[in-house]
Design a protein around this motif. Structure first.
Motif, PDB file in Angstrom:
ATOM      1  N   MET A   1       0.435  -0.841  -0.196  1.00 38.90           N
ATOM      2  CA  MET A   1       0.218  -0.036  -0.298  1.00 38.90           C
ATOM      3  C   MET A   1       0.766   1.011  -0.074  1.00 38.90           C
ATOM      4  N   THR A   2       0.335   2.365  -0.705  1.00 35.85           N
ATOM      5  CA  THR A   2       1.364   3.240  -0.751  1.00 35.85           C
ATOM      6  C   THR A   2       1.401   3.968   0.312  1.00 35.85           C
ATOM      7  N   PRO A   3       1.709   4.614   0.988  1.00 32.44           N
ATOM      8  CA  PRO A   3       2.088   5.422   2.091  1.00 32.44           C
ATOM      9  C   PRO A   3       1.350   6.823   2.168  1.00 32.44           C
ATOM     10  N   PHE A   4       0.193   7.299   2.670  1.00 38.13           N
ATOM     11  CA  PHE A   4      -0.752   8.445   3.139  1.00 38.13           C
ATOM     12  C   PHE A   4      -1.179   8.870   4.609  1.00 38.13           C
ATOM     13  N   ASP A   5      -1.528   9.644   3.792  1.00 42.17           N
ATOM     14  CA  ASP A   5      -1.366  10.928   5.843  1.00 42.17           C
ATOM     15  C   ASP A   5      -2.766  10.129   6.051  1.00 42.17           C
ATOM     16  N   LEU A   6      -2.903  10.173   7.494  1.00 43.15           N
ATOM     17  CA  LEU A   6      -3.765   9.595   8.288  1.00 43.15           C
ATOM     18  C   LEU A   6      -4.313  11.061   9.398  1.00 43.15           C
ATOM     19  N   VAL A   7      -4.977  12.111   9.745  1.00 48.13           N
ATOM     20  CA  VAL A   7      -5.496  13.031   9.792  1.00 48.13           C
ATOM     21  C   VAL A   7      -6.526  12.831  11.315  1.00 48.13           C
ATOM     22  N   GLU A   8      -6.325  13.207  12.154  1.00 43.46           N
ATOM     23  CA  GLU A   8      -7.841  13.608  12.504  1.00 43.46           C
ATOM     24  C   GLU A   8      -8.733  14.720  13.796  1.00 43.46           C
ATOM     25  N   PRO A   9      -8.391  16.112  12.733  1.00 44.79           N
ATOM     26  CA  PRO A   9      -9.614  17.284  13.487  1.00 44.79           C
ATOM     27  C   PRO A   9     -10.318  16.833  14.138  1.00 44.79           C
ATOM     28  N   PRO A  10      -9.576  17.845  15.157  1.00 42.41           N
ATOM     29  CA  PRO A  10     -10.796  18.280  16.220  1.00 42.41           C
ATOM     30  C   PRO A  10     -12.302  18.534  15.982  1.00 42.41           C
ATOM     31  N   SER A  11     -12.532  19.384  15.064  1.00 40.24           N
ATOM     32  CA  SER A  11     -13.495  19.874  15.020  1.00 40.24           C
ATOM     33  C   SER A  11     -14.163  19.513  13.291  1.00 40.24           C
ATOM     34  N   LEU A  12     -15.161  20.077  13.278  1.00 35.86           N
ATOM     35  CA  LEU A  12     -16.097  19.723  11.619  1.00 35.86           C
ATOM     36  C   LEU A  12     -15.272  21.035  10.885  1.00 35.86           C
ATOM     37  N   GLY A  13     -15.268  22.217  11.851  1.00 33.39           N
ATOM     38  CA  GLY A  13     -14.109  23.193  11.059  1.00 33.39           C
ATOM     39  C   GLY A  13     -13.017  23.031  10.267  1.00 33.39           C
ATOM     40  N   GLU A  14     -12.127  22.216  11.254  1.00 36.23           N
ATOM     41  CA  GLU A  14     -11.192  22.167  10.791  1.00 36.23           C
ATOM     42  C   GLU A  14     -10.816  20.673   9.863  1.00 36.23           C
ATOM     43  N   ALA A  15     -11.901  19.708   9.707  1.00 38.22           N
ATOM     44  CA  ALA A  15     -12.095  18.958   9.021  1.00 38.22           C
ATOM     45  C   ALA A  15     -12.493  19.640   7.702  1.00 38.22           C
ATOM     46  N   LEU A  16     -13.534  20.655   7.467  1.00 41.48           N
ATOM     47  CA  LEU A  16     -13.350  20.792   6.544  1.00 41.48           C
ATOM     48  C   LEU A  16     -12.096  21.402   5.236  1.00 41.48           C
ATOM     49  N   LYS A  17     -11.003  21.969   6.249  1.00 38.98           N
ATOM     50  CA  LYS A  17     -10.111  22.406   5.906  1.00 38.98           C
ATOM     51  C   LYS A  17      -9.220  21.746   5.156  1.00 38.98           C
ATOM     52  N   LEU A  18      -9.439  20.849   5.831  1.00 42.55           N
ATOM     53  CA  LEU A  18      -8.531  19.186   4.983  1.00 42.55           C
ATOM     54  C   LEU A  18      -8.658  18.851   4.049  1.00 42.55           C
ATOM     55  N   LEU A  19     -10.077  19.082   3.751  1.00 43.02           N
ATOM     56  CA  LEU A  19     -10.333  18.438   2.377  1.00 43.02           C
ATOM     57  C   LEU A  19     -10.211  19.546   1.016  1.00 43.02           C
ATOM     58  N   GLU A  20      -9.881  18.583  -0.004  1.00 43.35           N
ATOM     59  CA  GLU A  20      -9.739  19.218  -1.492  1.00 43.35           C
ATOM     60  C   GLU A  20     -10.050  18.647  -2.448  1.00 43.35           C
ATOM     61  N   PRO A  21     -10.900  19.909  -2.141  1.00 38.96           N
ATOM     62  CA  PRO A  21     -12.052  19.498  -3.793  1.00 38.96           C
ATOM     63  C   PRO A  21     -11.907  19.371  -4.673  1.00 38.96           C
ATOM     64  N   ASP A  22     -10.278  19.765  -5.710  1.00 36.29           N
ATOM     65  CA  ASP A  22      -9.768  19.415  -6.635  1.00 36.29           C
ATOM     66  C   ASP A  22      -8.987  17.800  -6.522  1.00 36.29           C
ATOM     67  N   ASP A  23      -8.369  17.611  -5.470  1.00 32.92           N
ATOM     68  CA  ASP A  23      -7.866  16.198  -5.428  1.00 32.92           C
ATOM     69  C   ASP A  23      -8.692  15.395  -4.742  1.00 32.92           C
ATOM     70  N   SER A  24      -8.854  14.602  -5.657  1.00 33.40           N
ATOM     71  CA  SER A  24     -10.086  12.793  -5.693  1.00 33.40           C
ATOM     72  C   SER A  24      -9.191  11.796  -4.799  1.00 33.40           C
ATOM     73  N   ALA A  25      -7.680  11.946  -4.348  1.00 31.56           N
ATOM     74  CA  ALA A  25      -6.272  11.250  -3.339  1.00 31.56           C
ATOM     75  C   ALA A  25      -6.876  11.729  -1.395  1.00 31.56           C
ATOM     76  N   VAL A  26      -7.779  13.111  -1.367  1.00 29.87           N
ATOM     77  CA  VAL A  26      -7.893  13.404  -0.030  1.00 29.87           C
ATOM     78  C   VAL A  26      -9.982  13.359  -0.338  1.00 29.87           C
TER      79      VAL A  26
END
Ligand SMILES: Cc1cc2nc3c(=O)[nH]c(=O)nc-3n(C[C@H](O)[C@H](O)[C@H](O)COP(=O)(O)OP(=O)(O)OC[C@H]3O[C@@H](n4cnc5c(N)ncnc54)[C@H](O)[C@@H]3O)c2cc1C
Length: 288
Positions: A1-26
């Motif tokens: 499996m190719t390495p990837f980042d796993l992040v666990e933001p502490p709020s909905l707002g933080e989670a939204l900031k970590l999405l990248e709509p133009d990158d389907s690998a996020v």
């Protein structure tokens, strides 16, 4: 499996900031039951998974509002929903549906938000939620918007949820005097994905009012069968009406063939299972 980042933001707002709509690998990560299969098969190679596990209490709770509306957070596990006392009491059709959805191992991990966002057309819950008139609350950088579950899936694994949005919760209006039932057919093991699922609901004042008949698994996306709905509206159930409703539903249903059955087989299933679901809803008690 190719390495990837796993992040666990502490709020909905933080989670939204970590999405990248133009990158389907996020992608957001909920229970992971669908995503892990896609990753193991090599079909999906993530760059970053944004776990919603710590994204806030709102995504994790089940609540009945004072007006009787049910609110279910996107991260509520299907097993928690199945066993929630308030859901069993006020929305028994949801518990009944979940008891036959996949198996207990999947239900212990999979979440409502992941279930809906994945938009597998064979999913069991969307037809039930559509029959009950449920909505989803989506959050994104422009704020929140409500989308009826009826308009959420647009096709195979496709929804109106944009790449920078997250499902936050589902809202279901109080059942009131609405009768509801779900009937499904599995053609392999009992816990297999359904070949067809039919959800029905209507207001009961002695006659059938505002009926909904929703077909899932046999179509590209969950679909209301409006000719059959019109046929039963204002009537009372009897054997002849059940037969005619099944026939009307089979006639209008735009079914697709898959590994679980041909078009003609699924049409026959529609005919039989629409009548079964209507009979089951009619036989059960209307909510007080
Ligand atoms: C072996 C097996 C058998 C199954 N059988 C059935 C069955 O018979 N009937 C049935 O109905 N279902 C069945 N399922 C599906 C299951 O019910 C879940 O719906 C599904 O696996 C996804 O849930 P999850 O929480 O694990 O989502 P994940 O795998 O975490 O995510 C699925 C997708 O949703 C996205 N996502 C997750 N949460 C959000 C959110 N809040 N907002 C926006 N996007 C989000 C993810 O990015 C991903 O694209 C089965 C699953 C498995 C593994």
């Amino acid at each position: 499996m190719t390495p990837f980042d796993l992040v666990e933001p502490p709020s909905l707002g933080e989670a939204l900031k970590l999405l990248e709509p133009d990158d389907s690998a996020v992608r957001p990560l909920a229970g992971g039951t669908a995503l892990m299969l896609l990753m193991k098969s090599g079909f999906f190679r993530p760059k970053r998974l944004v776990s919603l596990r710590a994204a806030g209490e709102r995504l994790a709770r089940i609540r009945i509002e004072p007006n009787g509306e049910l609110r279910i957070g996107a991260m509520v596990r299907l097993a928690a929903l199945e066993w929630a006392p308030e859901v069993r009491r006020d929305f028994p059709v949801i518990g009944h549906t979940l008891r036959t959805l996949a198996n207990v191992r999947v239900r212990n991990v999979a979440t409502l938000g992941g279930h809906l966002a994945h938009a597998d057309p064979h999913s069991d819950l969307p037809p039930v939620l559509i029959a009950l008139g449920a909505c989803l609350v989506l959050a994104g950088p422009r704020g929140e918007r409500a989308v009826p579950v009826e308009g959420f899936a647009t096709g195979h694994y496709e929804t109106v949820c944009k790449g920078d949005e997250l499902i936050v919760e589902a809202t279901i209006p109080p059942l009131g005097r609405r009768r509801a039932a779900y009937a499904k057919c599995t053609t392999r093991s009992a816990d297999d994905w359904p070949a067809l699922g039919i959800a029905v609901a209507w207001d009961d004042d002695g006659a059938i009012r505002s009926p909904r008949i929703v077909l899932g698994a046999a179509t590209e996306r969950p679909t209301r069968l409006k000719a059959a709905e019109a046929l039963i509206a204002g009537r009372t159930l009897d054997g002849a009406l059940l037969t005619r409703a099944g026939e009307a539903a089979a006639e209008e249903a735009d079914v697709v063939a898959d590994a679980r059955g041909s078009v003609s087989y699924k049409k026959q299933l529609v005919k039989v299972y629409v009548a079964r679901a209507l009979r089951a809803a009619g036989a059960g008690p209307a909510a007080p």
